[in-house]
Enzyme design. Structure first.
Site, PDB file in Angstrom:
ATOM      1  N   LYS A  90      36.073  47.633  54.820  1.00 29.96           N
ATOM      2  CA  LYS A  90      35.507  48.731  53.909  1.00 29.96           C
ATOM      3  C   LYS A  90      36.107  46.848  52.957  1.00 29.96           C
ATOM      4  O   LYS A  90      36.772  46.124  53.054  1.00 29.96           O
ATOM      5  CB  LYS A  90      36.291  49.094  53.147  1.00 29.96           C
ATOM      6  CG  LYS A  90      36.248  49.741  51.703  1.00 29.96           C
ATOM      7  CD  LYS A  90      35.260  50.615  51.930  1.00 29.96           C
ATOM      8  CE  LYS A  90      34.533  50.958  50.686  1.00 29.96           C
ATOM      9  NZ  LYS A  90      33.344  50.434  49.597  1.00 29.96           N
ATOM     10  N   LYS A 126      34.561  41.493  53.770  1.00 31.09           N
ATOM     11  CA  LYS A 126      34.817  41.339  52.488  1.00 31.09           C
ATOM     12  C   LYS A 126      33.183  40.291  52.727  1.00 31.09           C
ATOM     13  O   LYS A 126      33.061  39.965  53.137  1.00 31.09           O
ATOM     14  CB  LYS A 126      35.793  39.768  52.057  1.00 31.09           C
ATOM     15  CG  LYS A 126      35.687  39.768  50.425  1.00 31.09           C
ATOM     16  CD  LYS A 126      36.459  41.035  49.756  1.00 31.09           C
ATOM     17  CE  LYS A 126      36.331  40.763  48.038  1.00 31.09           C
ATOM     18  NZ  LYS A 126      37.249  41.694  47.547  1.00 31.09           N
ATOM     19  N   ASP A 166      32.863  43.249  43.755  1.00 34.98           N
ATOM     20  CA  ASP A 166      33.728  42.155  43.380  1.00 34.98           C
ATOM     21  C   ASP A 166      33.211  41.364  41.819  1.00 34.98           C
ATOM     22  O   ASP A 166      32.402  41.442  41.388  1.00 34.98           O
ATOM     23  CB  ASP A 166      34.193  41.030  44.754  1.00 34.98           C
ATOM     24  CG  ASP A 166      35.867  40.714  44.483  1.00 34.98           C
ATOM     25  OD1 ASP A 166      36.299  41.405  44.705  1.00 34.98           O
ATOM     26  OD2 ASP A 166      35.290  39.358  44.288  1.00 34.98           O
ATOM     27  N   THR A 209      39.897  50.392  39.427  1.00 38.47           N
ATOM     28  CA  THR A 209      41.049  48.884  39.778  1.00 38.47           C
ATOM     29  C   THR A 209      41.637  48.969  38.134  1.00 38.47           C
ATOM     30  O   THR A 209      42.970  48.619  38.593  1.00 38.47           O
ATOM     31  CB  THR A 209      39.924  47.729  39.819  1.00 38.47           C
ATOM     32  OG1 THR A 209      39.051  47.871  41.567  1.00 38.47           O
ATOM     33  CG2 THR A 209      40.930  46.692  40.239  1.00 38.47           C
TER      34      THR A 209
END
Ligand code: NDP
Ligand code: 2IT
Length: 444
Positions: A90, A126, A166, A209
Site C-alpha cells: 500500500k 510506492k 502522492d 493527511t
C-alpha cells in the site's frame, strides 16, 4: 563492527546514486541499533536486516503516450513492492520529473514503517513515473494514466497491491487510472484509494493527511504542556497535504501564515486564505504569484526561504529534503519550538539532529503524515463492506488513529530510554510489528 553498521556500509556500496534511499535507511537503522543489539546474533543469522532493506520486488516499465502535437513521448514507470509482511502493498504513486528508482525505494521503505504505525493491515509500496503533469492538457494526462495502468494492472489488486496518490497524482489522475484498470480487468474493486466519491472513494480521504498531521501535532503539544491554539504556523507546499493542514490549523485556533510551491513562497500576515489557495492551485493549477494578486496584503518571494519567517510551529508539507541545516537554525533563532513533517523525509538528517539538540519537538513524517494512508485503509474497508461511512465517522476514526500513533511512538521512545525522541520511537514502534510478522512467516 555492529550488524547495523555492516548493513549500512554494504547498502552504500550497493546503491551508489541513491542518496535518498540511503538517508532513509540510515535514519531507521540508527534508531533500531538498540533493538538489534539485544539479539544481534539471531538477526544476523537470519539476514534479517538484508531482507528488511531489500524490496520484495521492483517493477519497471516504459510508458509510451501521444502528446497533443501527435509526438510520441516515453516515460519510465515503476512500482516498488517493498514489504508485504503485515498486509498487501500500500502506498502512493508519484508523477514528478525527479522520480527515479532510488526515490521510490526511499518512499517504499518509509511507507512500510508508516503503515505499520497506523495499526492497520497494510504492507509498504510506492510507485510512479518521471512524468510531469504540469502544463499538460487533461487529454495528455489521461493518455499518460491509461498507458501507465496498461502495464501496472498486471501487478496490483485489492488483496495484492493498492496504490493511491502522492505528488502529482490527485483525484483527476486516480479517476483516469481507475477507469483504465476497470476496463482492462472488468473488475470493480478497491484497487486504488483516493477515488472519487461517486465510485467508491471515502469521505475525508482528500483532507486526511493534512488533518491527521494537525491532530497529531495538537496531541504532541498537549502532552508537552503546550497548545496549538493561538500559535503561528509556517507551512510549506501548496498541494493536497499543505492545503488541508492549513485548513485544520485554522480550525484548531492556530494561524498558518505561509505556503510554498516549486517556484516560491507566500507570507500572508492575515493568515493563508484556504479558498484562495484552492482556487489558485487546484482549480487554476497556477503558480502562487496568483495568490499574491488575489490577496494584496500577502507577499510573494521567489525561490526558497519559507523557513525564515517567525513561527512557533513548522509543518514541512512539500517534498523530501526541503528543510536543511540552515533552515533549522533559522527556525530555532526565530523561536520555533515544534516541527512535524507532513511530507516524506522533508528534513535532512543533520537538520533533524540539530532541531532535537535544541529541544525542538520533532515528529517524523512516518508518524505525523500517516493519516492519509490510514484513511486509505479505511477506504479499503468500506469498499470491501460495500458501505460508505459519513465524513464525521471517518474523521473521528482518523483522529483516534493519529492520537494512538503519537502515544505508541512516545511510549516506544520511553521504553528504550530515549524519551522525547520521536524519530527513534516511530522507527522502533513501526519496526516491531513488521519484524514480528516477518519472523513468524519464515525466510521469505
Ligand atoms: P501535491 O502534488 O498535491 O503537492 C506537492 C506540493 O509540493 C506542491 O505545492 C509542489 O509545488 C510542491 N513541490 C513538489 N516538489 C517540489 C520540489 N522539488 N521543490 C519544491 N516544491 C515542491 O502532493 P502532496 O501534497 O500529496 O504531497 C506532498 C508531500 O506529502 C510529499 O512528500 C508526499 O510524499 C507526502 N505525503 C502525501 C500524502 C497524500 O496523501 N497525498 C500522504 C503522506 C505523505 P507545485 O505546486 O509547484 O507543483
Ligand atoms: O506517502 C503516503 O503515505 C501517501 N502518499 C499516501 C499513500 C496511500 O496509500 O494513501
Amino acid at each position: 563492527m555492529s550488524y547495523v553498521n555492516e548493513i549500512l556500509e554494504r547498502l552504500a556500496a550497493q546503491n551508489p546514486g541513491q542518496p535518498e534511499f540511503l538517508q532513509a535507511v540510515t535514519e531507521v537503522l540508527e534508531s533500531l541499533q538498540v533493538v538489534i543489539e539485544k539479539n544481534e546474533d539471531a538477526y544476523r543469522k537470519n539476514a534479517f536486516l538484508e531482507r528488511l532493506v531489500t524490496p520484495e520486488r521492483i517493477i519497471m516499465f516504459r510508458v509510451p503516450w501521444v502528446d497533443d502535437k501527435g509526438q510520441v513521448q516515453v516515460n519510465n514507470g515503476y512500482r516498488v513492492q517493498f514489504n508485504s509482511a503485515i498486509g498487501p502493498y500500500k502506498g502512493g504513486l508519484r508523477f514528478h520529473p525527479s522520480v527515479n528508482q532510488g526515490i521510490l525505494k526511499f518512499l517504499g521503505f518509509e511507507q512500510t514503517f508508516k503503515n505499520s504505525l497506523t495499526g492497520l493491515p497494510i504492507g509498504g509500496g510506492k510507485g510512479g513515473a518521471d512524468f510531469d503533469p504540469k502544463g499538460k492538457s487533461d487529454r495528455e494526462v489521461m493518455a499518460f494514466c491509461q498507458s501507465f495502468m496498461t502495464e501496472l494492472y498486471k501487478y496490483i489488486g485489492e488483496n495484492e497491491d493498492v496504490p493511491a496518490g502522492d505528488i502529482g497524482v490527485g483525484g483527476r489522475e486516480i479517476g483516469y487510472l481507475y477507469g483504465q484498470y476497470k476496463r482492462l480487468t472488468g473488475q470493480y474493486e478497491g484497487v486504488l484509494t483516493g477515488k472519487g466519491l461517486s465510485f467508491g472513494g471515502s469521505l475525508a480521504r482528500t483532507q486526511a493527511t493534512g488533518y491527521g498531521l494537525l491532530y497529531l501535532t495538537d496531541e504532541l503539544l498537549r502532552c508537552n504542556g503546550k497548545e496549538l491554539k493561538g500559535k503561528t504556523v509556517a507551512v510549506s507546499g501548496a498541494g493536497n497535504v499543505a492545503t488541508y493542514a492549513i485548513e485544520k490549523a485554522w480550525q484548531l485556533g492556530a494561524k498558518p501564515v505561509t505556503c510554498s510551491d516549486s517556484t516560491g513562497w507566500i507570507y500572508d500576515p492575515d493568515g493563508i486564505d484556504v479558498a484562495t489557495l484552492i482556487d489558485v492551485k487546484q482549480v487554476k493549477r497556477a503558480r502562487l504569484t496568483e495568490y499574491a494578486k488575489a490577496r494584496p496584503n500577502s507577499v510573494y518571494h521567489e525561490g526558497k526561504g519559507v523557513w525564515t519567517t517567525r513561527c512557533d510551529v513548522a509543518l514541512p508539507c512539500a517534498t523530501q529534503n526541503e528543510l536543511l541545516l540552515d533552515d533549522a537554525k533559522a527556525l530555532v533563532a526565530n523561536g520555533c519550538f515544534a516541527v512535524c513533517e507532513g511530507a516524506n523525509m522533508p528534513t535532512s538528517l543533520d537538520a533533524t539532529k540539530y532541531l532535537q539538540s535544541q529541544g525542538v519537538l520533532f515528529c517524523p513524517g512516518k508518524a505525523s503524515n500517516a493519516g492519509g494512508v490510514a484513511t486509505s485503509a479505511l477506504e479499503m474497508t468500506q469498499n470491501s463492506q460495500r458501505l460508505s461511512w459519513t465524513f464525521e465517522e471517518v474523521d473521528a476514526k482518523l483522529k483516534d488513529i493519529m492520537v494512538n500513533i503519537f502515544h505508541n511512538v512516545d511510549n516506544a521512545a520511553r521504553e528504550y530510554g530515549m524519551e522525547g525522541n520521536y524519530v527513534a520511537g516511530a522507527n522502533i514502534a513501526g519496526f516491531l510489528k513488521v519484524a514480528d510478522a516477518m519472523n513468524a512467516q519464515g525466510i521469505v
